[in-house]
Design a protein around this motif. Structure first.
Motif, short mmCIF file in Angstrom:
data_model
loop_
_atom_site.label_atom_id
_atom_site.label_comp_id
_atom_site.label_asym_id
_atom_site.label_seq_id
_atom_site.Cartn_x
_atom_site.Cartn_y
_atom_site.Cartn_z
N SER A 1 0.81 -1.21 0.00
CA SER A 1 0.00 0.00 0.00
C SER A 1 0.85 1.27 0.00
CB SER A 1 -0.95 0.00 1.20
OG SER A 1 -0.21 0.02 2.40
N ALA A 2 2.16 1.16 0.04
CA ALA A 2 3.03 2.33 0.08
C ALA A 2 2.85 3.22 -1.15
CB ALA A 2 4.49 1.91 0.21
N SER A 3 2.67 2.63 -2.32
CA SER A 3 2.49 3.45 -3.53
C SER A 3 1.19 4.23 -3.48
CB SER A 3 2.54 2.58 -4.78
OG SER A 3 1.43 1.71 -4.83
N SER A 4 0.14 3.64 -2.92
CA SER A 4 -1.12 4.36 -2.78
C SER A 4 -0.97 5.51 -1.80
CB SER A 4 -2.22 3.42 -2.29
OG SER A 4 -2.43 2.39 -3.22
N ILE A 5 -0.24 5.28 -0.73
CA ILE A 5 -0.02 6.33 0.27
C ILE A 5 0.79 7.47 -0.34
CG2 ILE A 5 1.12 6.85 2.45
CD1 ILE A 5 0.37 3.94 3.30
N VAL A 6 1.83 7.13 -1.09
CA VAL A 6 2.64 8.16 -1.75
C VAL A 6 1.79 8.94 -2.75
CG1 VAL A 6 4.57 8.54 -3.35
CG2 VAL A 6 4.84 7.01 -1.40
N GLY A 7 0.95 8.24 -3.51
CA GLY A 7 0.07 8.90 -4.47
C GLY A 7 -0.92 9.84 -3.79
N MET A 8 -1.46 9.42 -2.65
CA MET A 8 -2.40 10.27 -1.94
C MET A 8 -1.71 11.48 -1.32
SD MET A 8 -5.19 8.99 -2.67
CE MET A 8 -6.47 9.61 -1.64
N TRP B 1 0.98 12.93 -2.61
CA TRP B 1 1.21 13.80 -3.76
C TRP B 1 -0.07 14.55 -4.12
CZ3 TRP B 1 -1.03 13.76 -8.65
CH2 TRP B 1 -0.44 14.61 -9.58
N LEU B 2 -1.19 13.82 -4.10
CA LEU B 2 -2.48 14.42 -4.41
C LEU B 2 -2.83 15.53 -3.43
CD1 LEU B 2 -4.62 13.74 -6.56
CD2 LEU B 2 -5.73 12.31 -4.88
N PHE C 1 -0.73 17.36 -1.45
CA PHE C 1 0.16 18.51 -1.53
C PHE C 1 0.07 19.25 -2.86
CE2 PHE C 1 2.58 16.30 1.91
CZ PHE C 1 2.39 17.30 2.85
N GLU C 2 -0.15 18.53 -3.93
CA GLU C 2 -0.17 19.14 -5.25
C GLU C 2 -1.53 19.76 -5.60
OE1 GLU C 2 2.05 20.20 -8.54
OE2 GLU C 2 2.77 19.07 -6.81
N HIS C 3 -2.63 19.10 -5.17
CA HIS C 3 -3.96 19.53 -5.60
C HIS C 3 -4.93 19.79 -4.44
CE1 HIS C 3 -2.97 18.83 -9.77
NE2 HIS C 3 -2.42 17.69 -9.40
N GLN C 4 -4.48 19.63 -3.22
CA GLN C 4 -5.29 19.86 -2.03
C GLN C 4 -6.62 19.10 -2.06
OE1 GLN C 4 -3.96 22.71 -3.73
NE2 GLN C 4 -2.17 22.48 -2.42
N THR C 5 -6.56 17.85 -2.45
CA THR C 5 -7.76 17.01 -2.48
C THR C 5 -7.35 15.56 -2.24
OG1 THR C 5 -9.69 16.36 -3.76
CG2 THR C 5 -7.65 16.66 -4.99
N PHE C 6 -8.33 14.76 -1.84
CA PHE C 6 -8.12 13.32 -1.74
C PHE C 6 -8.91 12.57 -2.81
CE2 PHE C 6 -6.86 14.05 2.78
CZ PHE C 6 -5.61 13.46 2.69
N ASN C 7 -9.51 13.29 -3.73
CA ASN C 7 -10.35 12.70 -4.76
C ASN C 7 -9.62 12.71 -6.11
OD1 ASN C 7 -12.37 11.79 -6.39
ND2 ASN C 7 -13.73 13.55 -6.11
N PRO C 8 -9.02 11.57 -6.51
CA PRO C 8 -8.31 11.56 -7.79
C PRO C 8 -9.23 11.64 -9.00
CG PRO C 8 -8.31 9.38 -6.81
CD PRO C 8 -8.92 10.31 -5.80
N ILE C 9 -10.50 11.30 -8.84
CA ILE C 9 -11.44 11.33 -9.96
C ILE C 9 -11.71 12.77 -10.39
CG2 ILE C 9 -13.75 10.64 -10.73
CD1 ILE C 9 -11.85 8.31 -10.19
#
Length: 114
Positions: free
Chosen positions: A8-15, A17-18, A20-28
């Motif tokens: 799950s580390a890659s999902s955590i890193v992606g979240m 990044w999401l 800090f970069e976009h101020q959201t937890f919704n990738p959709i």
């Protein structure tokens, strides 16, 4: 438990990044190229963790399959949204086809070991 956290580390890193970069937890909600960046972070990070586990000689847990399906499901949801909005989805389709091939190969590898 340790392998589950490793997967799950890659999902955590992606979240992270999401956030800090976009101020959201919704990738959709991301636009096309930004979603592809997020998706590639998660996808490549996950495959890197699988390769590291395989090279270290440790057994890949069954939960890995569920992570693969979750990542695929996330891409399919975004694909459907892109098709409904008539957006170009070429790169996402290529990624999803590649991911389906990887899931098929993972299943073949698991079934051959049995």
């Amino acid at each position: 438990m340790k392998k589950l956290l490793f997967n799950s580390a890659s999902s955590i890193v992606g979240m992270i990044w999401l956030l800090f970069e976009h101020q959201t937890f919704n990738p959709i909600s991301l636009k096309g190229s930004e979603f592809l960046k997020f998706y590639l972070i998660v996808l490549l990070g996950f495959y890197a963790s699988m390769i590291i586990q395989k090279l270290s000689g440790s057994k890949i847990p069954k939960s890995t399959f569920y992570f693969l399906i979750f990542i695929l499901f996330l891409g399919v949801v975004k694909l459907i949204k892109g098709l409904v909005l008539a957006k170009p989805v070429r790169y996402l389709v290529m990624l999803l086809i590649t991911e389906c091939i990887m899931i098929y190969g993972y299943n073949l590898n698991i079934n051959n070991k049995k």
